[in-house]
Motif scaffolding. Structure first.
Motif, PDB file in Angstrom:
ATOM      1  N   SER A   1      -9.819 -32.015  14.422  1.00 51.44           N
ATOM      2  CA  SER A   1      -8.423 -31.779  14.073  1.00 51.44           C
ATOM      3  C   SER A   1      -8.333 -31.131  12.690  1.00 51.44           C
ATOM      4  O   SER A   1      -9.105 -31.449  11.782  1.00 51.44           O
ATOM      5  CB  SER A   1      -7.655 -33.104  14.057  1.00 51.44           C
TER       6      SER A   1
ATOM      7  N   LYS B   1      -2.376 -37.901  19.244  1.00 57.77           N
ATOM      8  CA  LYS B   1      -1.385 -38.634  18.447  1.00 57.77           C
ATOM      9  C   LYS B   1      -0.415 -39.379  19.358  1.00 57.77           C
ATOM     10  O   LYS B   1      -0.072 -40.542  19.103  1.00 57.77           O
ATOM     11  CB  LYS B   1      -0.613 -37.681  17.538  1.00 57.77           C
ATOM     12  N   ALA B   2       0.031 -38.733  20.423  1.00 58.46           N
ATOM     13  CA  ALA B   2       0.953 -39.368  21.371  1.00 58.46           C
ATOM     14  C   ALA B   2       0.275 -40.534  22.088  1.00 58.46           C
ATOM     15  O   ALA B   2       0.886 -41.594  22.279  1.00 58.46           O
ATOM     16  CB  ALA B   2       1.472 -38.343  22.377  1.00 58.46           C
TER      17      ALA B   2
ATOM     18  N   GLU C   1      -5.192 -27.933  18.074  1.00 61.36           N
ATOM     19  CA  GLU C   1      -3.829 -28.374  17.796  1.00 61.36           C
ATOM     20  C   GLU C   1      -3.239 -29.129  18.990  1.00 61.36           C
ATOM     21  O   GLU C   1      -2.612 -30.183  18.826  1.00 61.36           O
ATOM     22  CB  GLU C   1      -2.942 -27.175  17.442  1.00 61.36           C
ATOM     23  N   ALA C   2      -3.455 -28.595  20.189  1.00 59.63           N
ATOM     24  CA  ALA C   2      -2.941 -29.262  21.398  1.00 59.63           C
ATOM     25  C   ALA C   2      -3.609 -30.624  21.579  1.00 59.63           C
ATOM     26  O   ALA C   2      -2.930 -31.615  21.888  1.00 59.63           O
ATOM     27  CB  ALA C   2      -3.174 -28.382  22.625  1.00 59.63           C
ATOM     28  N   ASN C   3      -4.918 -30.685  21.382  1.00 59.04           N
ATOM     29  CA  ASN C   3      -5.635 -31.953  21.527  1.00 59.04           C
ATOM     30  C   ASN C   3      -5.171 -32.972  20.490  1.00 59.04           C
ATOM     31  O   ASN C   3      -5.014 -34.155  20.799  1.00 59.04           O
ATOM     32  CB  ASN C   3      -7.142 -31.742  21.428  1.00 59.04           C
ATOM     33  N   THR C   4      -4.954 -32.515  19.261  1.00 56.63           N
ATOM     34  CA  THR C   4      -4.471 -33.416  18.202  1.00 56.63           C
ATOM     35  C   THR C   4      -3.099 -33.967  18.559  1.00 56.63           C
ATOM     36  O   THR C   4      -2.847 -35.176  18.446  1.00 56.63           O
ATOM     37  CB  THR C   4      -4.415 -32.688  16.849  1.00 56.63           C
ATOM     38  N   THR C   5      -2.216 -33.103  19.027  1.00 55.88           N
ATOM     39  CA  THR C   5      -0.865 -33.530  19.407  1.00 55.88           C
ATOM     40  C   THR C   5      -0.924 -34.545  20.545  1.00 55.88           C
ATOM     41  O   THR C   5      -0.244 -35.585  20.502  1.00 55.88           O
ATOM     42  CB  THR C   5      -0.015 -32.309  19.811  1.00 55.88           C
ATOM     43  N   LYS C   6      -1.742 -34.270  21.558  1.00 52.53           N
ATOM     44  CA  LYS C   6      -1.868 -35.203  22.686  1.00 52.53           C
ATOM     45  C   LYS C   6      -2.442 -36.545  22.232  1.00 52.53           C
ATOM     46  O   LYS C   6      -1.959 -37.600  22.644  1.00 52.53           O
ATOM     47  CB  LYS C   6      -2.786 -34.621  23.767  1.00 52.53           C
TER      48      LYS C   6
ATOM     49  N   ASP D   1      -5.665 -31.566  10.928  1.00 57.78           N
ATOM     50  CA  ASP D   1      -4.714 -32.444  10.254  1.00 57.78           C
ATOM     51  C   ASP D   1      -5.465 -33.509   9.449  1.00 57.78           C
ATOM     52  O   ASP D   1      -5.824 -34.565   9.975  1.00 57.78           O
ATOM     53  CB  ASP D   1      -3.790 -33.085  11.296  1.00 57.78           C
TER      54      ASP D   1
END
Length: 157
Positions: free
Chosen positions: A97, A68-69, A61-66, A99
């Motif tokens: 991910s 995406k940014a 989740e953290a890697n996906t969020t990073k 997502d």
């Protein structure tokens, strides 16, 4: 003679990544991704401890969020920006991910990257395409997704 030396060095400058800091960040994300998966692999994927699965979910989740940014800021990552290793790290993060919408949104970028020889391989594109199709309830296209059931390889539809 000065011009000859300059001409000889120009190709080397164009091969270097233009954002080594971004590449380093992606590589760190990949290390976290692979580290937790290696830990789970050592104890077995069939019945891993919940603590490890929770760590896996947090990292993904953290890697996906990073990522995406990063993509929002830079668009898709090319080998000119982060090198082949950076592009591969980004792919790995997308692949792992949870997502599905994000994965599907990234497919056109990966396809363009593959077609333009910008760091994505045909195998990576096929793998993610099939994962997205299956997650969306469709049949896979390339036959990359299979499970090991009672000692036999069973391909997903």
């Amino acid at each position: 003679m000065r011009y000859l030396i300059l001409i000889l060095f120009i190709p080397f400058f164009t091969l270097a990544e233009s954002s080594p800091e971004l590449k380093k960040e992606l590589m760190q994300m990949e290390i976290q991704d692979q580290s937790i998966r290696n830990k789970i692999g050592k104890v077995g994927w069939q019945n891993p401890p919940k603590e490890l699965i929770n760590q896996l979910k947090i990292i993904d989740e953290a890697n996906t969020t990073k990522l995406k940014a990063i993509i929002k800021e830079h668009s898709w990552l090319t080998k000119e920006l982060v090198g082949d290793e950076g592009v591969s790290a980004a792919f790995l993060i997308i692949q792992h991910s949870s997502d599905i919408e994000f994965k599907a949104k990234m497919l056109p970028y990966l396809e363009t990257s593959y077609l333009n020889n910008e760091g994505i391989t045909g195998q990576q594109l096929a793998l993610l395409t099939d994962r997205v199709l299956i997650a969306q309830g469709n049949k896979q296209l390339y036959g990359t997704q299979a499970d090991l059931i009672e000692g036999q390889i069973v391909f997903s539809p």
